[in-house]
Design an enzyme around this catalytic site. Structure first.
Site: not given
Length: 514
Positions: A102, A177, A201
């Site tokens: 990420k 996310s 997330s």
């Protein structure tokens, strides 16, 4: 005359007046002059601190190609921000694996944007410990994955680089996310991806996009080197298309990091040993409240209950249990996270009052960028700062502090049931993926992004309590994946893996439609 180095100037009269106003000090001109002189004299320590080196970190030996920005022709789902090539010569359990991380996780020399225009161009000097562990295990980092800006959204549409599209439908979102991480593994761009989880997330996009996502026990995997939201609820973990790969990644990622303030006791295990185990006599508590939120889709509830029946056919026993605190876990999360995240922001994303390593390079880069380009942040980010600061200023931290105290009751409510049951089960998210919609108002997009529809009602509580929680695909509804969340006792990732693996081995979730 000042002897301070040029980069450490004392405050001007106007700056000191502004600081005094923040503290509600009404200083006379004479007082102001006195304090200006006193501060200049006191700031001499800065000169000595600048002379000392805190460069005690080392970089993993690796070839490092910082790569290039992803294009639509290579990445039609918009899962990737940067393609890169960072690998070591190590031979280990992840040799041959391509891994995406990420884009809020530091990979030395590779741009880290947190999916924000504000941080474009920032290149970390050191790897996050999770990246070090991956490289030491033989993995190659090949992508920085797309995400919701600064990780304060969960829909998958709040990235400065555009929304992450669902791998099963271009008309739907991937969730966030960590949406890019989920999609990258499902589309085969990487073998394993790393995501972060502070409200769900990691687990939300795993559920919506049809992969396995594992939020470990709080502190089991070092979060250092990842852009934080709050030390007390930051989590980082692996995502993959199989429980086997997630378990293998967990064996690499889990372990002590003396410089991470989130860690106290760390209990690791051989998670791959839990694969192919029988679940005879395993006890499952099916949490009633997890199926009853407003907005829950009947097909999702049906799919998860059918998955529990499948586990029963494999030898487990299941009973419905009631945990009323599960409903209030959402409100505890809101009270803790809003203020803690805003205060972390005020501390330029490094924080105060904790032991461990402080990332001064990131603090400087973030601090300069946010002061110069604050208007470019997404509305989700702005709301977090405005609400958190207001709560702190108006109520003196009362709601954050009280919610922190209530975390003990919330944790105890789950622990009580985990004395009887080996795992707890519920839908990961009460609904399948949101549709991609254009021309939403600011309020509409923020409400979608931050869970007003109940998207994270099941995931949020376990970021507060720290229990390990894994989302595994268990079916589809109108062609979109459904996720089942399996929650275990603190540091009992092994049992969670065994349950998820048993279900995965004995079913094909793509053929289970509801």
């Amino acid at each position: 005359m000042s002897h301070l180095p040029p980069v450490v100037r004392p405050p001007t009269r106007e700056e000191l007046r502004d600081i005094a106003d923040l503290y509600h000090f009404e200083l006379s001109e004479e007082e102001l002059e006195d304090y200006l002189e006193l501060i200049e004299a006191k700031m001499g320590f800065c000169e000595r601190i600048d002379e000392l080196s805190d460069r005690t970190e080392t970089r993993t030996a690796a070839s490092r190609d910082p790569g290039y920005r992803a294009g639509k022709h290579e990445d039609p789902k918009n899962a990737i921000i940067t393609y890169c090539d960072v690998g070591s010569e190590a031979d280990g359990p992840l040799s041959g694996y391509e891994v995406g991380v990420k884009d809020n996780i530091a990979v030395a020399d590779v741009e880290m944007t947190c999916a924000s225009k504000v941080l474009m161009g920032y290149r970390p000097k050191y790897d996050a410990p999770v990246v070090e562990r991956l490289l030491d295990a033989g993995a190659t980092i090949t992508a920085k994955t797309n995400m919701d800006e600064m990780a304060v959204s969960g829909s998958g549409e709040m990235s400065a680089f555009g929304p992450v599209l669902n791998p099963f439908s271009d008309d739907h979102l991937a969730g966030g996310s960590s949406g890019g991480s989920a999609v990258a593994v499902v589309t085969g761009q990487v073998d394993i991806a790393i995501g972060s989880d502070q409200a769900g997330s990691l687990r939300t996009p795993a559920s919506w996009s049809g992969c396995v996502g594992f939020k470990p026990t709080h502190g089991l995997v070092s979060f250092r080197g990842v852009a934080p939201l709050g030390h007390s609820f930051d989590h980082v973990g692996p995502m993959a298309t199989s429980v086997t790969d997630v378990a293998r990644a967990m064996e690499v990622l889990a372990g002590e990091d003396a410089r991470d303030p989130r860690q106290t006791t760390v209990e690791t295990a051989a998670y791959t040993d839990a694969l192919d185990e029988s679940i005879d006599d395993l006890r499952i508590g099916v949490v009633r409240e997890g199926f009853e939120f407003e907005g829950s889709e009947a097909a999702v509830n049906e799919g998860v209950r059918a998955a529990v029946e499948e586990l029963e056919s494999l030898g487990a026993t299941a009973e419905e249990v009631s945990i009323p605190w599960h409903v209030d876990g959402f409100f505890v999360w809101l009270a803790v996270e809003n203020e803690e995240a805003a205060m972390m922001w005020d501390a330029d994303n490094t924080g105060y009052f904790v032991d461990g390593h402080y990332n001064t390079d990131f603090a400087e880069a973030f601090g300069k960028a946010r002061r110069a380009q604050a208007d470019e942040f997404a509305p989700t980010v702005k709301l977090k700062c405005l609400l958190g600061r207001y709560l702190k200023e108006q109520f003196y931290g009362r709601y954050h502090g009280k919610a922190q105290n209530l975390r003990e009751d919330l944790t105890a409510a789950y622990d009580e049931q985990l004395e009887t049951y080996d795992v707890l089960v519920m839908p990961t998210t009460p609904m399948t993926a949101f549709e991609l919609e254009e021309d939403l108002s600011r309020q509409e997009v923020v409400n979608r992004a931050q869970g007003k529809e109940g998207r994270t009602r099941n995931t949020m509580p376990f970021d507060m309590t720290g229990h390990p929680a894994l989302s595994v695909p268990c079916g589809t509804s109108d062609g979109l994946p459904i996720g089942m969340m399996i929650v275990g006792d603190q540091f009992d990732e092994r049992t969670v893996v065994s349950v998820a693996d048993a279900f995965e081995r004995n079913t094909d979730w793509r053929e289970r439609s509801y």
